[in-house]
Design a protein around this motif. Structure first.
Motif, PDB file in Angstrom:
ATOM      1  N   LEU A   1      12.527 -10.466  16.615  1.00  0.00           N
ATOM      2  CA  LEU A   1      13.313 -10.337  15.381  1.00  0.00           C
ATOM      3  C   LEU A   1      12.420  -9.950  14.202  1.00  0.00           C
ATOM      4  O   LEU A   1      12.823  -9.161  13.337  1.00  0.00           O
ATOM      5  CB  LEU A   1      14.032 -11.654  15.089  1.00  0.00           C
ATOM      6  N   LEU A   2      11.210 -10.473  14.183  1.00  0.00           N
ATOM      7  CA  LEU A   2      10.291 -10.151  13.085  1.00  0.00           C
ATOM      8  C   LEU A   2       9.796  -8.710  13.166  1.00  0.00           C
ATOM      9  O   LEU A   2       9.343  -8.145  12.165  1.00  0.00           O
ATOM     10  CB  LEU A   2       9.092 -11.101  13.099  1.00  0.00           C
ATOM     11  N   ALA A   3       9.863  -8.128  14.351  1.00  0.00           N
ATOM     12  CA  ALA A   3       9.429  -6.741  14.518  1.00  0.00           C
ATOM     13  C   ALA A   3      10.390  -5.764  13.864  1.00  0.00           C
ATOM     14  O   ALA A   3      10.050  -4.589  13.652  1.00  0.00           O
ATOM     15  CB  ALA A   3       9.268  -6.406  15.997  1.00  0.00           C
ATOM     16  N   GLU A   4      11.604  -6.227  13.520  1.00  0.00           N
ATOM     17  CA  GLU A   4      12.591  -5.387  12.851  1.00  0.00           C
ATOM     18  C   GLU A   4      12.388  -5.500  11.339  1.00  0.00           C
ATOM     19  O   GLU A   4      12.473  -6.595  10.786  1.00  0.00           O
ATOM     20  CB  GLU A   4      14.002  -5.819  13.234  1.00  0.00           C
ATOM     21  N   PRO A   5      12.093  -4.405  10.659  1.00  0.00           N
ATOM     22  CA  PRO A   5      11.822  -4.438   9.202  1.00  0.00           C
ATOM     23  C   PRO A   5      12.909  -5.128   8.391  1.00  0.00           C
ATOM     24  O   PRO A   5      12.617  -5.780   7.383  1.00  0.00           O
ATOM     25  CB  PRO A   5      11.717  -2.953   8.837  1.00  0.00           C
ATOM     26  N   ALA A   6      14.145  -5.000   8.836  1.00  0.00           N
ATOM     27  CA  ALA A   6      15.255  -5.602   8.078  1.00  0.00           C
ATOM     28  C   ALA A   6      15.171  -7.125   8.052  1.00  0.00           C
ATOM     29  O   ALA A   6      15.749  -7.771   7.162  1.00  0.00           O
ATOM     30  CB  ALA A   6      16.585  -5.165   8.684  1.00  0.00           C
ATOM     31  N   ASN A   7      14.465  -7.698   9.002  1.00  0.00           N
ATOM     32  CA  ASN A   7      14.392  -9.157   9.082  1.00  0.00           C
ATOM     33  C   ASN A   7      13.207  -9.753   8.329  1.00  0.00           C
ATOM     34  O   ASN A   7      13.078 -10.971   8.245  1.00  0.00           O
ATOM     35  CB  ASN A   7      14.311  -9.602  10.549  1.00  0.00           C
ATOM     36  N   LEU A   8      12.323  -8.894   7.798  1.00  0.00           N
ATOM     37  CA  LEU A   8      11.136  -9.409   7.136  1.00  0.00           C
ATOM     38  C   LEU A   8      11.452 -10.128   5.832  1.00  0.00           C
ATOM     39  O   LEU A   8      10.646 -10.912   5.337  1.00  0.00           O
ATOM     40  CB  LEU A   8      10.149  -8.267   6.871  1.00  0.00           C
ATOM     41  N   ASN A   9      12.617  -9.872   5.283  1.00  0.00           N
ATOM     42  CA  ASN A   9      13.020 -10.546   4.044  1.00  0.00           C
ATOM     43  C   ASN A   9      13.800 -11.834   4.311  1.00  0.00           C
ATOM     44  O   ASN A   9      14.197 -12.534   3.384  1.00  0.00           O
ATOM     45  CB  ASN A   9      13.864  -9.607   3.176  1.00  0.00           C
ATOM     46  N   ILE A  10      14.037 -12.124   5.585  1.00  0.00           N
ATOM     47  CA  ILE A  10      14.733 -13.355   5.971  1.00  0.00           C
ATOM     48  C   ILE A  10      13.685 -14.430   6.261  1.00  0.00           C
ATOM     49  O   ILE A  10      12.630 -14.134   6.821  1.00  0.00           O
ATOM     50  CB  ILE A  10      15.612 -13.115   7.221  1.00  0.00           C
TER      51      ILE A  10
END
Length: 421
Positions: free
Chosen positions: A370-379
């Motif tokens: 999940l962290l590998a997806e850029p969209a999730n880095l702000n979560i």
């Protein structure tokens, strides 16, 4: 100061006793008894400073002489059964459990004999010398100290047996009562170390190797003891263990009685109720799974073991079972149409880990994905951890560090730096 601790601990004992009666909670009742024993333990020294031992205060002096206040022979069994009642879902009081209290009850009976003989029959000091409390006789103090060490060892052994059980059966093992039981045993161990030091000083004093100890020299011992007991009272009242909830989940996962066949082996696998598989009865205690026998490299051929490994991993991944924060070995075994004992051996021998670490491995990999997806880095990373099946921050941090060698925070920062390049 001893009076302040005495009153505070006694109030906690009363609250625990009332809660234990209201909720029919054996742990609360036993901890209440433990705290009352602790209050009695400091009572002679507390009132001694108030002058009860003075020669002109005969009635008070006789109370201290004839009433037993220090119950070291009862301390040990109480802490042992307290630990058992916290960690064993099926703990119930049995007649033979009273045998553990026989030495302490015999000591109470002896005190009654001494009182009746001296005060009612002879009317003078005879069995009691009129100078010192029988509670402080060397033979009784040493016997009580040995008894407490014995029961502490039994309690620690039981605790580690439970931990071995939990990590083989539960994917949320860290959340089911480890911390408080561990801290309670640490606190009681600290008390025994303190007692051992006090008795050593007394022995050295009797041998003339150090100066003769006076009454006031024991102040440090009783005040430190009071701090330890106060910690146990507060923490024990506020830390209601969730162990029983977790173990009830195991019973709810019991598969129907049937005889199944593995797809990888042409031999039947007994799938009797999970209740029988998950626990074995040892001296009346329903506890400890068959996982102690899990390291059996000959129970399947290499090809059969590989087939079961592939089947197990495929099911967990395709159905995302690891995302269930209350996943147990029983749930997974039912879905694989086998029993928990067999599956435990597959995981132990095939993957080289226990069930808890096995499932947490999938959860950690999911967080990393999940962290590998850029969209999730702000979560927040904890939001992703909960989504992956973890049920607490502490459990997630421990599992992540254990399986990756890196703290989640450091891993997240590294991921963000790589993403910004």
């Amino acid at each position: 100061m001893l009076l302040l601790f005495f009153i505070a601990v006694l109030i906690y004992a009363l609250l625990l006793g009332l809660r234990g009666r209201r909720n029919d909670s054996m742990p609360d009742k036993l901890l209440a008894i433990f705290l009352v024993l602790c209050c009695l333990f400091i009572f002679p020294w507390m009132v001694g400073y108030a002058g009860w031992y003075d020669g002109n205060k005969g009635p008070y002096r006789n109370i201290l002489f004839y009433v037993p206040f220090q119950h070291q022979l009862i301390f040990g069994p109480v802490i042992y059964f307290y630990v058992k009642s916290l960690l064993n879902l099926r703990f119930g009081w049995r007649r033979k459990d009273w045998l553990h209290f026989v030495p302490g009850l015999l000591y109470l009976l002896w005190n009654l004999v001494v009182f009746v003989t001296d005060q009612w029959v002879l009317g003078r000091y005879f069995l009691m010398d009129g100078q010192t409390d029988p509670d402080f006789d060397t033979w009784y103090q040493v016997l009580g100290f040995v008894s407490m060490i014995f029961y502490l060892v039994l309690s620690i052994r039981y605790y580690y047996r439970y931990r071995r059980f939990a990590v083989q059966q539960l994917s949320f093992a860290d959340s089911v009562g480890f911390l408080w039981v561990r801290n309670f045993l640490f606190a009681f161990t600290a008390y025994l170390v303190l007692t051992g030091l006090q008795q050593l000083l007394g022995l050295l004093s009797d041998m003339g190797l150090i100066r003769e100890l006076e009454y006031g020299d024991a102040w440090w011992y009783y005040i430190v003891f009071s701090f330890i007991v106060y910690y146990i009272a507060i923490s024990g009242y506020n830390n209601s263990t969730e162990t029983k909830v977790a173990l009830r989940l195991l019973q709810q996962d019991a598969p129907p009685k049937q005889l199944g066949y593995t797809q990888a082996a042409a031999r039947p696998v007994n799938t009797d109720s999970f209740e029988t598989i998950a626990y074995e009865e040892m001296d009346g205690d329903i506890f400890e799974s068959n996982t102690e026998q899990a390291d059996d490299n000959n129970f399947l051929s290499a090809a059969e073991l590989e087939a079961w490994k592939e089947k197990t991993e495929r099911l967990i991944v395709t159905e995302a079972l690891f995302k269930n924060p209350e996943l147990t070995l029983g749930i997974l075994a039912k879905k694989l149409q086998t029993n928990a004992s067999f599956l435990s051996k597959v995981i132990n021998n095939g993957f080289g880990v226990n069930f808890n670490d096995f499932i947490n491995g999938f959860r950690v990999r999911e967080v990393k994905t999940l962290l590998a997806e850029p969209a999730n880095l702000n979560i927040t990373i904890m939001s992703l951890a909960y989504e992956a099946g973890f049920n607490s921050k502490a459990t997630f941090n421990r599992a992540f560090k254990k399986l990756t060698g890196q703290n989640p925070k450091d891993f997240l920062e590294d991921t963000k730096r790589k993403s910004n390049r």
